[in-house]
Motif scaffolding. Structure first.
Motif, PDB file in Angstrom:
ATOM      1  N   GLY A 107     -50.047  50.679 129.901  1.00 33.96           N
ATOM      2  CA  GLY A 107     -51.378  50.913 129.373  1.00 33.96           C
ATOM      3  C   GLY A 107     -52.420  50.574 130.425  1.00 33.96           C
ATOM      4  O   GLY A 107     -52.113  50.200 131.557  1.00 33.96           O
ATOM      5  N   ASP A 137     -56.338  51.637 132.351  1.00 29.58           N
ATOM      6  CA  ASP A 137     -57.029  52.847 132.786  1.00 29.58           C
ATOM      7  C   ASP A 137     -57.248  52.838 134.295  1.00 29.58           C
ATOM      8  O   ASP A 137     -56.934  51.876 134.991  1.00 29.58           O
ATOM      9  N   GLU A 177     -58.183  57.395 130.005  1.00 30.66           N
ATOM     10  CA  GLU A 177     -59.143  57.046 128.963  1.00 30.66           C
ATOM     11  C   GLU A 177     -59.521  55.567 129.041  1.00 30.66           C
ATOM     12  O   GLU A 177     -58.656  54.704 129.173  1.00 30.66           O
ATOM     13  N   THR A 188     -60.225  51.749 128.477  1.00 27.72           N
ATOM     14  CA  THR A 188     -59.387  50.837 127.701  1.00 27.72           C
ATOM     15  C   THR A 188     -60.151  49.595 127.274  1.00 27.72           C
ATOM     16  O   THR A 188     -60.846  48.983 128.078  1.00 27.72           O
ATOM     17  N   ASN A 214     -57.781  46.237 122.277  1.00 26.69           N
ATOM     18  CA  ASN A 214     -56.803  46.766 121.332  1.00 26.69           C
ATOM     19  C   ASN A 214     -55.991  47.910 121.917  1.00 26.69           C
ATOM     20  O   ASN A 214     -54.863  48.169 121.498  1.00 26.69           O
ATOM     21  N   ASP A 215     -56.558  48.610 122.915  1.00 24.50           N
ATOM     22  CA  ASP A 215     -55.830  49.720 123.536  1.00 24.50           C
ATOM     23  C   ASP A 215     -54.647  49.240 124.374  1.00 24.50           C
ATOM     24  O   ASP A 215     -53.806  50.046 124.782  1.00 24.50           O
ATOM     25  N   ASN A 233     -50.376  52.941 123.987  1.00 22.09           N
ATOM     26  CA  ASN A 233     -50.210  53.444 125.345  1.00 22.09           C
ATOM     27  C   ASN A 233     -50.114  54.966 125.454  1.00 22.09           C
ATOM     28  O   ASN A 233     -49.748  55.498 126.500  1.00 22.09           O
ATOM     29  N   SER A 268     -52.242  56.801 128.310  1.00 22.50           N
ATOM     30  CA  SER A 268     -52.159  56.216 129.645  1.00 22.50           C
ATOM     31  C   SER A 268     -50.948  56.767 130.383  1.00 22.50           C
ATOM     32  O   SER A 268     -50.474  57.863 130.100  1.00 22.50           O
TER      33      SER A 268
END
Length: 830
Positions: A32, A34, A45, A47, A50-51, A55, A58
């Motif tokens: 994950g 960016d 995208e 991040t 929570n991102d 994944n 990514s």
């Protein structure tokens, strides 16, 4: 020195990566994070925290093995029991994921000069049977501004133009499209994949085609070869390879690159440099050598290997802060990049320690941000010394901003002996704001430089420093302490603009007056000041008149006798300290820190804010007996060894709208009572000022030992703060790193300079030594020197003195000998 760990669960760990160009990224063991160059140019995208657990958008590769899908990121039902080993170091991530069928080893880093992140992936058949593999990359290409994450997300996809060139997907949106206006886009976003094992047989660029009625977990289009690139859709870099058989113990390698290139770069030429394993290895070695050399500029050996590793990363945290600002790592998901005024000065503290050749220029340029009314610009440009007028015509004044430049400037002067720096002349920042930003005016210039009779007004650095501190000193509220304005160091205290006062920074500004008095006495030459500043210092005008005078600045300068000026500053200092002693104490045990917007002192005998105690100790405005009383009470009310040390404040059990948003946070989080590394370390520095070494040692050791603890999930370095569970938050980008390095060099190892003259006064405790030795490699008079303290009798602090100093085996006197190489300092009984 690597950190290796077995990952059982995803706790949101991530690592920052960057290079000497513009590229910066964050990456997790699950791939994950960016990749971006700035706020408006993201390849992956953007991040947030929570991102880190989602994944899909990514980096990923899908391995279809005997008709079953396996993901590089492990996000399939078949891979929940995979073993995961991670290795971190400067500045890369290596991950090994394994199960009964295969192992996948990946290496992620950014080459030193080219703006692309490399991902080398090797899959090995660890089973006893042949495996049939189909491999395809699955990397969604965001290719736009962070603003578009929900603002015109679909509309901006309509701008996408896609090219396929050999084994590369290249996306170049037609426009940069947002509320700033619409402009031709000049950036290309790329994903490339190569393998010596097999050939590319398909490339899918439309995310819609890739999913093909399925989902990210079960994409249905990944085996089709009939998709053509389509403009105007969300893009994915899905580069598929011919199926192949992997025999037991055989491996297959894939080199993936993800880059952002401007119109002046030959993207394909740069991408092609990294096709082969050899070229990736060379780039990796080059990158590693650079960062290893950088890490050697300040390295510390003490306590144990875990502490040494943590401190190695602390050395890089100020650098990471300059690169990533406040916006470009998952926890730091606010703003549009860049740093704040306070950051400029605190980050320089670490550059001074490592003898960075850019320090004087950066320090000098920073003074361009000061207004003639003593306030400062709050929007900082991308170039050194670039300050911008507030775009929204809304500005805030942080009451502590004027305090930090003197601390940093004196650190530079003492380190180098370059006292003449104070007489260099610099301009002043000029925009629409006057009266400490409480009033505005119309201006016609766009260069933001104060002019008198069409010529830039130039004042000495000393004048700039006096201006900031004198204005703050006289900017007091009803109770006679410095007005809090929109906040001080604690940004969460932002709702006491009318009546709030910061007793904490009243200590700082008072101390600064004394420090400037000492400097002026030492230089012993006349000082030139603009007339209104002179009048304010000698109290022939009040602050309101001063603001009126400089709002339409036409002052001439006057010459002031150094002795007279120094004496006046000392008198102002004494009055302020007397006022503090008469009005700021709570039962002679500890100090008040703040006055609320309701004109009420914040604390009682049972509550405390750490900032007031830290600023008093840090600035040495207390007597020894007062310092001991403060230290004892602070430990009683705020210390929690298991959670990292000193909490920022007591639990007030209420929302305080007359103080700030901080008290809307749950207690033990962020600015409401967390163990906040920055203030905790400044407090500890203050303890050392008063030789309260055991308390100081316990204070900073609690923090770093919590950061090392597996349950803190901090990966490397020290975080901004610890939660109620002792989990580190806001990783890497904390000003506390500069302060920890400063604490260790100046207080713990006792390496200090006074106008260029070196002194050694170690405050190491018995437990700091490894096999009777503790060492620091740092710059002494421009040379990288290793100083090793040798404690053969295992003595504790307070029981030893420096017995002898050896250079090349021969005794030297550091007061009379210029140190040219590594030295050994032997300690013996008092």
């Amino acid at each position: 020195m690597k950190k290796k760990q077995s990952i059982k669960k995803n706790y949101g760990q991530y690592l920052p990566l960057y290079n000497l160009g513009q590229l910066k990224s964050s990456i997790t063991p699950f791939f994950g994070g960016d990749i971006k160059t700035d706020h408006h140019h993201y390849l992956l995208e953007p991040t947030t925290e929570n991102d880190l657990y989602a994944n899909h958008m990514s980096r990923n590769i899908i391995f279809t093995i005997d008709d079953e899908m396996y993901f590089l990121n492990g996000n399939t039902y078949l891979q929940q029991n995979d073993e995961l080993q991670v290795e971190y170091d400067l500045l890369y991530q290596r991950v090994v994921r394994s199960n009964t069928l295969f192992s996948i080893e990946s290496l992620s880093f950014i080459p030193l000069h080219d703006n692309l992140e490399l991902l080398e992936v090797t899959i090995k058949n660890t089973s006893n049977k042949n495996l049939t593999l189909d491999v395809i990359t699955a990397i969604p290409i965001y290719a736009r501004s962070a603003d578009n994450i929900r603002d015109h997300r679909h509309v901006t996809s309509l701008l996408n133009k896609v090219e396929i060139n050999e084994q590369t997907v290249l996306v170049k949106p037609t426009l940069s499209f947002d509320e700033r206006g619409h402009h031709l886009n000049h950036e290309a976003y790329t994903v490339s994949a190569y393998s010596p094992t097999t050939k590319v047989n398909r490339i899918i660029t439309s995310l819609e085609d890739f999913i093909d009625g399925g989902s990210f977990n079960f994409p249905k289009g990944i085996y089709r070869k009939d998709f053509e690139p389509k403009p105007g859709y969300e893009v994915i870099g899905a580069i598929g390879f011919e199926p192949f058989i992997l025999k037991p113990e055989e491996t297959a390698t894939f080199n993936i690159s993800m880059g952002i290139f401007n119109q002046n770069e030959d993207a394909l030429h740069i991408i092609n440099k990294y096709k082969t394993k050899k070229s990736v290895e060379e780039a990796f070695k080059h990158m590693r050598n650079y960062f290893e050399a950088e890490s050697s500029k300040l390295s510390i050996s003490m306590v144990n290997k875990d502490v040494e590793l943590l401190l190695r990363w602390v050395r890089f945290q100020p650098v990471l802060r300059r690169i990533f600002g406040n916006s470009y790592l998952p926890h730091h998901d606010y703003g549009r990049g860049g740093r704040g005024w306070r950051d400029l000065w605190q980050d320089l503290l670490s550059l001074i320690l490592i003898n960075d050749e850019s320090v004087e220029t950066l320090l000098f340029n920073n003074f361009q941000g000061i207004r003639i009314d003593g306030s400062n610009a709050t929007i900082i440009g991308d170039k050194p010394g670039e300050f911008l007028a507030d775009r929204n015509k809304i500005v805030r004044v942080w009451s502590d901003h004027g305090a930090w430049p003197l601390l940093t400037t004196l650190s530079y002067i003492h380190s180098t002996g370059h006292i003449e720096f104070l007489f260099k002349q610099q301009t002043y920042f000029h925009d629409q704001f006057t009266h400490y930003t409480n009033k505005t005016r119309d201006i016609e210039t766009s260069e933001h430089i104060l002019r008198v009779h069409n010529k830039p007004y130039l004042g000495t650095i000393l004048e700039h420093l006096l201006l900031q501190n004198i204005v703050a000193h006289f900017n007091t509220g009803k109770f006679g302490f410095v007005r809090l304005e929109n906040a001080d160091w604690n940004d969460g205290l932002d709702m006491a603009k009318n009546n709030g006062e910061t007793i904490a920074f009243t200590h700082f500004y008072a101390s600064n007056l004394m420090k400037m008095a000492e400097v002026i006495e030492k230089i012993n030459r006349p000082v030139r000041l603009f007339k209104s500043l002179y009048d304010l210092i000698f109290e022939t005008i009040d602050l309101k008149t001063f603001f009126d005078n400089v709002s339409d600045f036409k002052d001439t300068t006057v010459e002031v006798d150094a002795t007279k000026l120094s004496y006046q500053l000392v008198e102002l200092y004494k009055k302020r300290i007397d006022h503090i002693n008469e009005n700021a104490w709570i039962k002679d045990t500890h100090l008040q820190s703040y006055i609320t917007d309701s004109n009420v002192f914040l604390d009682t005998a049972d509550t405390m804010n750490l900032t007031g105690q830290a600023m008093a100790l840090l600035n040495e405005t207390l007597t020894m007996s007062q310092a001991k009383s403060v230290a004892d009470t602070t430990k009683k009310l705020l210390f929690n060894k298991d959670n990292g040390g000193y909490h920022l404040n007591s639990n007030y059990h209420k929302i305080m709208m007359d103080m700030g948003r901080a008290f809307g946070f749950s207690y033990n989080h962020k600015e409401n009572g967390a163990v906040f590394s920055h203030m905790a370390i400044m407090y500890v520095y203050g303890l050392y000022n008063y030789n309260l070494v055991q308390l100081g040692n316990e204070g900073y050791k609690s923090l770093i030992m919590r950061a090392i603890h597996p349950d803190a999930h901090t990966v490397l370095g020290i975080p901004e703060y610890f939660t109620d569970k002792g989990v580190g938050k806001y990783l890497y980008l904390t000003g506390s790193a500069s302060w920890l390095l400063k604490l260790l060099q100046e207080q713990v190892f006792g390496i200090t300079f006074y106008y260029g003259k070196l002194t050694l006064n170690p405050k190491l405790v018995r437990e700091d030594f490894i096999n009777h030795r503790a060492s620091i490699q740092t710059f002494i008079h421009g040379k990288l020197i290793k100083i090793t303290y040798i404690n053969l009798k295992n003595l504790d602090y307070g029981a030893y003195k420096i017995d002898k100093v050896l250079y090349q085996g021969q005794p030297i006197n550091i007061e009379h000998t210029k140190i040219e190489g590594d030295i050994e300092v032997y300690l013996d009984e008092l």
